[in-house]
Structures are given as C-alpha cells and as structure tokens.
Design a protein around this motif. Structure first.
Motif, short mmCIF file in Angstrom:
data_model
loop_
_atom_site.label_atom_id
_atom_site.label_comp_id
_atom_site.label_asym_id
_atom_site.label_seq_id
_atom_site.Cartn_x
_atom_site.Cartn_y
_atom_site.Cartn_z
N ALA A 1 0.83 -1.21 0.00
CA ALA A 1 0.00 0.00 0.00
C ALA A 1 0.87 1.26 0.00
CB ALA A 1 -0.94 -0.02 1.20
N ALA A 2 1.95 1.25 0.77
CA ALA A 2 2.85 2.40 0.79
C ALA A 2 3.48 2.60 -0.59
CB ALA A 2 3.93 2.20 1.85
N PHE B 1 1.59 7.05 -6.67
CA PHE B 1 0.62 8.12 -6.86
C PHE B 1 1.29 9.48 -6.62
CE2 PHE B 1 -3.65 10.07 -6.20
CZ PHE B 1 -4.25 9.56 -7.33
N ASP B 2 2.09 9.57 -5.57
CA ASP B 2 2.80 10.82 -5.27
C ASP B 2 3.78 11.18 -6.38
OD1 ASP B 2 1.43 11.10 -2.88
OD2 ASP B 2 3.07 10.35 -1.63
N ARG B 3 4.52 10.20 -6.91
CA ARG B 3 5.45 10.47 -8.00
C ARG B 3 4.71 10.94 -9.25
NH1 ARG B 3 7.88 6.59 -5.42
NH2 ARG B 3 7.01 4.84 -6.53
N TYR B 4 3.53 10.37 -9.51
CA TYR B 4 2.73 10.80 -10.64
C TYR B 4 2.35 12.27 -10.48
CZ TYR B 4 -1.56 11.63 -13.25
OH TYR B 4 -2.53 12.18 -14.05
N PHE B 5 1.86 12.64 -9.29
CA PHE B 5 1.44 14.01 -9.06
C PHE B 5 2.60 14.99 -8.96
CE2 PHE B 5 -2.84 12.47 -7.83
CZ PHE B 5 -3.56 13.29 -8.68
N ALA B 6 3.82 14.50 -8.77
CA ALA B 6 4.99 15.38 -8.73
C ALA B 6 5.25 16.01 -10.09
CB ALA B 6 6.22 14.60 -8.26
N HIS B 7 4.74 15.41 -11.15
CA HIS B 7 4.87 15.99 -12.48
C HIS B 7 3.84 17.12 -12.59
CE1 HIS B 7 7.55 12.84 -13.92
NE2 HIS B 7 6.78 11.99 -13.28
N VAL C 1 -6.40 8.04 -14.94
CA VAL C 1 -6.18 7.48 -13.61
C VAL C 1 -7.48 6.87 -13.11
CG1 VAL C 1 -5.62 8.04 -11.21
CG2 VAL C 1 -4.31 9.08 -13.08
N VAL C 2 -7.40 5.63 -12.63
CA VAL C 2 -8.58 4.93 -12.15
C VAL C 2 -8.26 4.30 -10.80
CG1 VAL C 2 -10.19 3.03 -12.59
CG2 VAL C 2 -9.33 4.38 -14.50
N TYR C 3 -9.11 4.49 -9.86
CA TYR C 3 -9.07 3.73 -8.62
C TYR C 3 -10.52 3.48 -8.25
CZ TYR C 3 -8.94 8.63 -7.12
OH TYR C 3 -9.16 9.98 -7.01
N ARG D 1 3.02 3.81 -20.62
CA ARG D 1 3.22 2.79 -19.59
C ARG D 1 2.30 3.10 -18.42
NH1 ARG D 1 7.32 2.01 -15.14
NH2 ARG D 1 7.52 -0.23 -14.91
N ARG D 2 1.51 2.13 -18.01
CA ARG D 2 0.59 2.28 -16.89
C ARG D 2 0.83 1.14 -15.91
NH1 ARG D 2 -3.01 6.09 -18.88
NH2 ARG D 2 -3.14 6.13 -21.13
N VAL D 3 0.76 1.44 -14.64
CA VAL D 3 0.96 0.43 -13.61
C VAL D 3 -0.42 -0.03 -13.14
CG1 VAL D 3 1.92 -0.02 -11.32
CG2 VAL D 3 3.15 1.46 -12.92
N VAL D 4 -0.65 -1.32 -13.19
CA VAL D 4 -1.93 -1.90 -12.78
C VAL D 4 -1.69 -2.71 -11.50
CG1 VAL D 4 -3.79 -3.47 -13.43
CG2 VAL D 4 -2.71 -2.04 -15.17
N SER D 5 -2.46 -2.41 -10.48
CA SER D 5 -2.36 -3.12 -9.20
C SER D 5 -3.72 -3.70 -8.87
CB SER D 5 -1.93 -2.16 -8.08
OG SER D 5 -0.69 -1.58 -8.39
#
Length: 178
Positions: free
Chosen positions: A101-102, A108-114, A124-126, A162-166
C-alpha cells in the motif's frame, strides 16, 4: 519464484516497479528514477535482488575503470512463491500489505509530482467493488483479470503509455471455518 521478504521490502519493491516492463536500466539510471534512495542502499538492494534471481544482468560494459551493469526483471521470478505465501503468518501478511500500500501511495505521489499530471486526461482509475462469487467463480475471475493484464504486458511501446496496474482482493467478511 521468490519469498515475500525478498520482494516486499519497500526499497526493493520500488526498484522492481521501476524496472517492470521497462528497458534494462543501469544502477545509475535507477538512481535517476529513484533519487531519494541513497547510492549504497540502491547498490545493496540491487545485489540482493540479483543474488535472489529476481534481477538478471543483460549487459556489462566498462566505464571509467568499473563495470556498469544493466538489469532487467525476470518476471517469472518476481512473484512470491505460493509455498512461501502459505507459510506467512497474519503479521507477515499485514507487513507485506502495508509495504504494498505504501508503494502504491509512492507511485501516486510520483505521478502528481509531475506538474502536468492530469488524472482525467491520463486515465487514472481507482475503484472498489463488491462481488458475490463462489470459490470457482472467484478463481475464474482472477484468471480473467490476470489474462487481461499479462496479455498486454509485451505490447510494442510505440504510441503507448506505460501504466501500472495493481490489484487487491480482500474478503469483506470471511466465512467462519467449521
């Protein structure tokens, strides 16, 4: 396959996420992507992942008197062994999930840093949903999801993002065992 301790360490998880489905990267390139990880820490965790068989060296070249290695993830080894997972205690699972989870929060934080991050435009989907399934239906659904993701992992990169899927699946109220 690896153990949970090997894969679910916070630093090692970030290294693996940076390398998943990416071109091979050198330690220097990984440090550029993960600048908050101290160099000695980065080298130590890369060595642990390589010794554990999760990372493989795909190229070596001499640079200023040292050997620079490029690494990639051995996808078949970057999965917690089912036998190891079966021996995990509840506390082991709790620690592992907390690390996971961390790591999601870090992504998510790295994405928003841009500065140009736009969740609506970027897709973005959650989402969370409850489904009622038998064990067999659940197993079938997991296979369908895995197939949907895995079948797209080796797409040609031209024109793609590139998208990360969790995925996290947790029983809402586990049935009491008789």
């Amino acid at each position: 396959m690896a153990t949970a301790d090997l894969l679910l360490h916070p630093v090692r998880m970030r290294i693996l996420q940076a390398l998943f489905d990416a071109d091979p990267l050198t330690t220097a390139q990984l440090r550029e992507r993960l600048p908050d990880i101290a160099p000695a820490t980065m080298y130590r965790h890369i060595a642990v992942l390589a010794e554990g068989g999760v990372l493989e060296v795909v190229e070596e070249k001499r640079v200023r008197g040292t050997v620079e290695r490029s690494y990639r993830v051995r996808k078949e080894e970057a999965v917690v062994d089912p036998a190891a997972r079966a021996t995990m205690t509840r506390d082991d699972h709790r620690r592992s999930f907390t690390t996971f989870a961390a790591s999601l929060m870090g992504d998510f934080d790295r994405y928003f840093a841009h500065g140009d991050a736009d969740p609506n435009v970027d897709g973005v989907v959650y989402r969370q949903a409850a489904v009622w399934l038998t064990d067999e239906e659940f197993a079938e659904m997991v296979q369908e999801i895995e197939h949907a993701v895995v079948s797209r992992m080796d797409h040609d990169r031209d024109g793609r993002t590139r998208r990360v899927v969790s995925l996290v699946v947790v029983p809402d109220n586990p049935p009491q065992k008789a």
